[in-house]
Scaffold this motif. Structure first.
Motif, PDB file in Angstrom:
ATOM      1  N   GLY A   1       9.322  -1.588  -6.872  1.00 59.61           N
ATOM      2  CA  GLY A   1      10.322  -0.605  -7.678  1.00 59.61           C
ATOM      3  C   GLY A   1      10.811  -0.133  -6.299  1.00 59.61           C
ATOM      4  N   THR A   2      11.986   0.082  -6.410  1.00 60.67           N
ATOM      5  CA  THR A   2      12.384   1.716  -5.738  1.00 60.67           C
ATOM      6  C   THR A   2      11.931   3.339  -6.251  1.00 60.67           C
ATOM      7  OG1 THR A   2      14.694   2.477  -4.715  1.00 60.67           O
ATOM      8  CG2 THR A   2      14.106   1.311  -7.387  1.00 60.67           C
TER       9      THR A   2
ATOM     10  N   GLY B   1      10.965   8.402   1.304  1.00 59.65           N
ATOM     11  CA  GLY B   1      10.102   7.468   0.740  1.00 59.65           C
ATOM     12  C   GLY B   1      10.296   6.297   1.046  1.00 59.65           C
ATOM     13  N   GLU B   2      11.163   5.776   0.414  1.00 53.58           N
ATOM     14  CA  GLU B   2      12.210   4.395   0.421  1.00 53.58           C
ATOM     15  C   GLU B   2      12.304   3.996   1.680  1.00 53.58           C
ATOM     16  OE1 GLU B   2      13.293   1.122  -1.032  1.00 53.58           O
ATOM     17  OE2 GLU B   2      12.581   2.745  -1.998  1.00 53.58           O
ATOM     18  N   MET B   3      12.380   4.734   2.798  1.00 55.76           N
ATOM     19  CA  MET B   3      12.680   4.588   4.539  1.00 55.76           C
ATOM     20  C   MET B   3      11.227   3.827   5.205  1.00 55.76           C
ATOM     21  SD  MET B   3      16.108   6.117   6.562  1.00 55.76           S
ATOM     22  CE  MET B   3      16.040   7.718   5.090  1.00 55.76           C
ATOM     23  N   ALA B   4       9.951   4.677   4.497  1.00 55.26           N
ATOM     24  CA  ALA B   4       8.669   4.925   4.656  1.00 55.26           C
ATOM     25  C   ALA B   4       8.545   3.036   4.026  1.00 55.26           C
ATOM     26  CB  ALA B   4       7.870   5.651   4.601  1.00 55.26           C
ATOM     27  N   ILE B   5       8.612   3.199   3.006  1.00 57.13           N
ATOM     28  CA  ILE B   5       8.722   1.257   2.172  1.00 57.13           C
ATOM     29  C   ILE B   5       9.016   1.059   2.956  1.00 57.13           C
ATOM     30  CG2 ILE B   5       8.318   0.450   0.485  1.00 57.13           C
ATOM     31  CD1 ILE B   5       8.620   3.089  -1.541  1.00 57.13           C
ATOM     32  N   LEU B   6      10.420   0.721   3.615  1.00 61.08           N
ATOM     33  CA  LEU B   6      10.647  -0.156   4.894  1.00 61.08           C
ATOM     34  C   LEU B   6       9.683  -1.126   5.383  1.00 61.08           C
ATOM     35  CD1 LEU B   6      14.452   0.383   3.213  1.00 61.08           C
ATOM     36  CD2 LEU B   6      13.339  -1.545   3.071  1.00 61.08           C
ATOM     37  N   LEU B   7      10.044   0.389   6.225  1.00 60.20           N
ATOM     38  CA  LEU B   7       9.294   0.279   7.636  1.00 60.20           C
ATOM     39  C   LEU B   7       7.376   0.082   7.499  1.00 60.20           C
ATOM     40  CD1 LEU B   7      11.331   2.929   9.577  1.00 60.20           C
ATOM     41  CD2 LEU B   7      11.891   0.429   9.554  1.00 60.20           C
TER      42      LEU B   7
ATOM     43  N   ILE C   1      14.222   5.401  -4.938  1.00 62.64           N
ATOM     44  CA  ILE C   1      14.884   6.017  -4.975  1.00 62.64           C
ATOM     45  C   ILE C   1      15.938   5.923  -6.792  1.00 62.64           C
ATOM     46  CG2 ILE C   1      17.556   6.761  -4.436  1.00 62.64           C
ATOM     47  CD1 ILE C   1      16.914   5.303  -1.891  1.00 62.64           C
ATOM     48  N   ILE C   2      14.970   6.879  -7.254  1.00 63.59           N
ATOM     49  CA  ILE C   2      15.456   7.599  -8.648  1.00 63.59           C
ATOM     50  C   ILE C   2      16.672   8.594  -8.746  1.00 63.59           C
ATOM     51  CG2 ILE C   2      15.346   7.711 -10.613  1.00 63.59           C
ATOM     52  CD1 ILE C   2      13.274   5.254  -9.588  1.00 63.59           C
ATOM     53  N   GLU C   3      16.393   9.973  -8.547  1.00 64.57           N
ATOM     54  CA  GLU C   3      17.298  10.874  -8.778  1.00 64.57           C
ATOM     55  C   GLU C   3      18.419  10.861  -7.645  1.00 64.57           C
ATOM     56  OE1 GLU C   3      15.349  14.540  -9.836  1.00 64.57           O
ATOM     57  OE2 GLU C   3      14.007  13.585 -10.708  1.00 64.57           O
ATOM     58  N   GLY C   4      17.770  10.740  -6.422  1.00 62.55           N
ATOM     59  CA  GLY C   4      18.933  10.274  -4.794  1.00 62.55           C
ATOM     60  C   GLY C   4      18.579  11.465  -4.198  1.00 62.55           C
ATOM     61  N   THR C   5      17.280  12.330  -4.669  1.00 57.84           N
ATOM     62  CA  THR C   5      16.868  13.341  -3.482  1.00 57.84           C
ATOM     63  C   THR C   5      16.599  13.159  -1.961  1.00 57.84           C
ATOM     64  OG1 THR C   5      14.517  13.058  -3.945  1.00 57.84           O
ATOM     65  CG2 THR C   5      16.424  14.585  -5.158  1.00 57.84           C
TER      66      THR C   5
ATOM     67  N   PHE D   1       0.945  -1.298   0.093  1.00 60.81           N
ATOM     68  CA  PHE D   1       0.139   0.216   0.007  1.00 60.81           C
ATOM     69  C   PHE D   1       1.501   0.912   0.151  1.00 60.81           C
ATOM     70  CE2 PHE D   1      -4.500  -0.572   1.330  1.00 60.81           C
ATOM     71  CZ  PHE D   1      -4.597  -1.943   0.293  1.00 60.81           C
ATOM     72  N   VAL D   2       1.690   1.211   0.900  1.00 61.67           N
ATOM     73  CA  VAL D   2       2.658   2.489   1.552  1.00 61.67           C
ATOM     74  C   VAL D   2       3.494   2.723  -0.771  1.00 61.67           C
ATOM     75  CG1 VAL D   2       4.872   3.010   2.162  1.00 61.67           C
ATOM     76  CG2 VAL D   2       2.594   2.786   3.357  1.00 61.67           C
ATOM     77  N   THR D   3       4.005   1.660  -0.940  1.00 64.93           N
ATOM     78  CA  THR D   3       4.217   1.954  -1.944  1.00 64.93           C
ATOM     79  C   THR D   3       3.458   2.301  -3.277  1.00 64.93           C
ATOM     80  OG1 THR D   3       6.050  -1.036  -2.161  1.00 64.93           O
ATOM     81  CG2 THR D   3       5.873   0.071  -4.214  1.00 64.93           C
ATOM     82  N   ALA D   4       2.532   1.550  -3.682  1.00 67.22           N
ATOM     83  CA  ALA D   4       1.263   2.221  -4.003  1.00 67.22           C
ATOM     84  C   ALA D   4       0.848   3.845  -3.785  1.00 67.22           C
ATOM     85  CB  ALA D   4      -0.030   1.516  -4.276  1.00 67.22           C
ATOM     86  N   LEU D   5       1.008   4.055  -2.507  1.00 65.26           N
ATOM     87  CA  LEU D   5       0.875   5.435  -2.470  1.00 65.26           C
ATOM     88  C   LEU D   5       1.644   6.367  -3.308  1.00 65.26           C
ATOM     89  CD1 LEU D   5      -0.662   4.812   0.515  1.00 65.26           C
ATOM     90  CD2 LEU D   5      -2.575   5.975  -1.250  1.00 65.26           C
ATOM     91  N   LEU D   6       2.731   5.869  -2.607  1.00 65.45           N
ATOM     92  CA  LEU D   6       4.167   6.815  -2.763  1.00 65.45           C
ATOM     93  C   LEU D   6       4.519   6.883  -4.839  1.00 65.45           C
ATOM     94  CD1 LEU D   6       6.167   6.573  -0.123  1.00 65.45           C
ATOM     95  CD2 LEU D   6       4.539   8.250   0.035  1.00 65.45           C
ATOM     96  N   LEU D   7       4.701   5.653  -5.413  1.00 63.95           N
ATOM     97  CA  LEU D   7       5.673   5.537  -6.640  1.00 63.95           C
ATOM     98  C   LEU D   7       4.326   5.545  -7.516  1.00 63.95           C
ATOM     99  CD1 LEU D   7       8.426   3.625  -5.419  1.00 63.95           C
ATOM    100  CD2 LEU D   7       8.000   6.074  -5.249  1.00 63.95           C
ATOM    101  N   GLY D   8       2.882   5.082  -7.070  1.00 61.05           N
ATOM    102  CA  GLY D   8       2.037   4.037  -8.427  1.00 61.05           C
ATOM    103  C   GLY D   8       1.359   2.875  -8.066  1.00 61.05           C
ATOM    104  N   ALA D   9       0.187   2.054  -7.962  1.00 57.19           N
ATOM    105  CA  ALA D   9      -0.172   0.819  -7.847  1.00 57.19           C
ATOM    106  C   ALA D   9       1.081  -0.374  -8.998  1.00 57.19           C
ATOM    107  CB  ALA D   9      -1.403   0.889  -8.159  1.00 57.19           C
ATOM    108  N   SER D  10       1.346   0.680  -9.577  1.00 51.51           N
ATOM    109  CA  SER D  10       2.252  -0.217 -11.090  1.00 51.51           C
ATOM    110  C   SER D  10       3.327  -1.062 -10.393  1.00 51.51           C
ATOM    111  CB  SER D  10       2.296  -0.389 -12.215  1.00 51.51           C
ATOM    112  OG  SER D  10       3.231   1.102 -12.131  1.00 51.51           O
TER     113      SER D  10
END
Length: 591
Positions: free
Chosen positions: A456-457, A469-475, A459-463, A430-439
């Motif tokens: 998916g990850t 966002g990546e750490m929120a998905i991990l947790l 982290i694309i541009e490294g901002t 769910f958090v992945t979909a909310l931050l990156l999109g369902a796909s």
């Protein structure tokens, strides 16, 4: 007399006797003086050739030494190598040799404990091989294991070095028979097709990728996939491993074995070399400086041999490892390994394909596949064989219903744990979909013990925003557990690669490596977990708690849908992107 000694170990035995085992006031002689002023031990041992055998002349000299030593009153110790037979007169005169006790776990435990200066209970004790396995232990393998930096590493090394050599299957499966459709299977199929094109003259060897490195959990079928690639391509395959090369002995012998593998394959070209456990070589730039010079020499020679091997038409290189991030970067760069692909646990379709080789009814196979999904092919194969053996002993026909009962008997139902696992993985999705999109969510698998989400990850541009966002998905797994169940489990923790380890390391890299944290635009070097200050740990804890709360805030409005997806996962065990879409599209507003 002491027997049961390998001829190559005699010199080491003599050294131990002279410098460690006899009392300090005792002198060791080959021939003792007639009237010694101090205690004397007469040591008699044969000389041997570099090949390890004893010539007839050396045998005569050995027996002459014993006869001369018998003339003196000092005590004698005669070292008798395996396979040595005395002449009849000496055989009748000398006592029966006392054989050295075979190496067992207790002896090995004491040796490793002493070698690494350990006191008290030690973790390495449970890692040591059993008695039957230790019976295969060769002296060079023991020496190689003791080069490890810690006792635990030495015990793990012994486990690897005492494994029996795996014969190449005469009738290995083809890629079609394996039936996988992962990125690794597709890469292997493309390689086999390119080889066929070269053999048919429609492509040249210089125009195709000729190397592939597979990585993934133990038991996912990396060796089987390499063999299937060779069979599908119609080429012979030579299987080697770092452990098998190292078991040959010291550095020179190991390098000769490595060179021999590549030379043998080059002589048989077109041919494939498959190097298993390639991560065992480590990296020349690793933090562990123990045996760093040895490791550097080995890797340098390996790189040279790979380059020389792949410079010849008709040569292909496959490799496999568990931890690709520990390999020296020069080994897995393009030109040596053109493609590096993860081989994960099989999808539901592949599990069903595997079980179809055992059971014929389609409806039965799909139900069984759902019970087995999430396991490695090795685990599934072991479970099938164990069930067949049990059915045979009980005199019961082996069929799908028996196998189902066997699975449920050996893996009892734990509905509360399964619901927690399903909620945990649904939280990640769910958090992945909310931050990156369902796909961005590709697949979820749950078993009775663990769950896995492929996504998916962020982290694309490294901002900074992407890292947060990546750490929120991990947790998000912990956040989902807390939201629905009111507490969290240890499911996010564990060893390297766990959610907590990755989130912790990511936050530390933001602070110390990426210039995105509290230290500003500064590079402080790779974080060392053992040397972090209290302030650093407090900051990591506060930041991770913040990201977990962020994930919980994202999930809270969708709690009912989260629980609905968890219920579907418990029933289906695996859901792909298409099957997840009805849930994920609702929270993202996608059509």
């Amino acid at each position: 007399m002491l027997g049961g000694i390998n001829a190559r170990e005699l010199s080491g035995m003599e050294y131990l006797l002279k410098h460690s085992l006899v009392p300090p006031d005792m002198r060791v002689y080959t021939r003792g003086p007639r009237h010694p002023a101090e205690p004397v031990l007469q040591l008699c041992a044969p000389q041997f050739r570099s090949s390890g055998d004893i010539s007839s002349h050396m045998r005569d000299v050995f027996e002459d030494t014993i006869r001369e030593a018998l003339l003196f009153p000092a005590p004698m110790l005669i070292l008798v190598p395996d396979g040595f037979e005395f002449s009849a007169p000496l055989r009748r005169a000398l006592p029966e040799a006392q054989r050295l006790a075979p190496v067992d776990r207790q002896i090995l435990f004491m040796l490793i404990t002493h070698h690494y200066n350990m006191v008290g209970e030690a973790e390495h004790a449970r890692l040591l091989p059993d008695r039957e396995t230790l019976a295969r232990l060769e002296y060079p393998a023991l020496l190689m294991a003791l080069r490890a930096p810690t006792a635990q590493n030495a015990a793990r090394k012994l486990q690897k070095l005492t494994r029996p050599r795996r014969p190449v299957r005469e009738e290995a499966l083809t890629l079609a028979e394996i039936g996988g459709n992962s990125a690794a299977h597709q890469a292997a199929a493309a390689l086999a097709a390119d080889v066929q094109a070269c053999l048919q003259g429609t492509a040249s060897w210089s125009d195709i990728p000729r190397s592939l490195l597979l990585y993934g959990d133990p038991g996912t079928g990396k060796t089987m996939l390499a063999q299937a690639t060779a069979r599908s391509a119609g080429l012979p395959i030579i299987i080697a491993s770092a452990a098998e090369w190292q078991a040959r002995g010291h550095l020179g012998h190991m390098l000769n074995a490595m060179l021999g593998t590549f030379s043998q394959a080059a002589a048989q070209r077109p041919c494939i070399v498959f190097i298993d456990e390639i991560d065992s070589f480590g990296s020349r730039d690793g933090r562990d400086q123990h045996n760093s010079n040895y490791r550097r020499q080995v890797i340098n020679v390996l790189l040279k041999e790979i380059d020389k091997f792949l410079a010849v038409d008709g040569t292909l290189l496959l490799g496999a490892c568990n931890a690709v991030d520990t390999i020296d970067p020069a080994i897995c760069r393009p030109g040596r390994f053109d493609k590096v692909v993860e081989l994960g646990r099989p999808h539901l379709r592949q599990v069903a394909h595997m079980l179809r080789q055992v059971f014929t009814e389609p409806e039965e196979v799909l139900g069984l596949a759902r019970l087995c999904v999430g396991q490695t092919p090795a685990e599934i194969d072991a479970t099938v064989r164990a069930a067949k053996a049990t059915a045979r002993r009980e005199g019961i026909p082996f069929d799908a219903s028996y196998f189902t009962a066997h699975l449920k008997c050996n893996r009892p139902e734990r509905p509360a744990l399964e619901r927690r696992i399903a909620l945990h993985e649904a939280g990640h999705a769910f958090v992945t979909a909310l931050l990156l999109g369902a796909s961005a969510v590709e697949r979820i698998v749950i078993t009775k013990d663990v769950g896995m989400t492929t996504r998916g990850t962020a982290i694309i541009e490294g901002t900074t925003h992407e890292f947060e966002g990546e750490m929120a998905i991990l947790l998000a797994g912990r956040a989902a557990e807390h939201l629905v169940l009111g507490d969290v489990s240890a499911g996010s923790g564990g060893g390297p690669g766990s959610d907590l380890e990755r989130a912790t390391r990511l936050q530390l890299h933001c602070d110390q490596v990426f210039g995105l944290g509290i230290h500003g635009p500064a590079w402080l070097g790779e974080p060392d977990m053992a040397r972090l200050s209290r302030a650093d740990w407090d900051r990591v804890r506060v930041k991770l708690q913040q990201f977990e709360q962020n994930a919980r805030d994202l999930l809270a409005p969708h709690r009912d849908l989260l629980e609905s997806l968890a219920g579907a996962l418990i029933l289906q065990r695996e859901m792909n992107a298409e099957e997840l879409w009805p849930w994920l599209s609702q929270i993202t507003g996608s059509n």
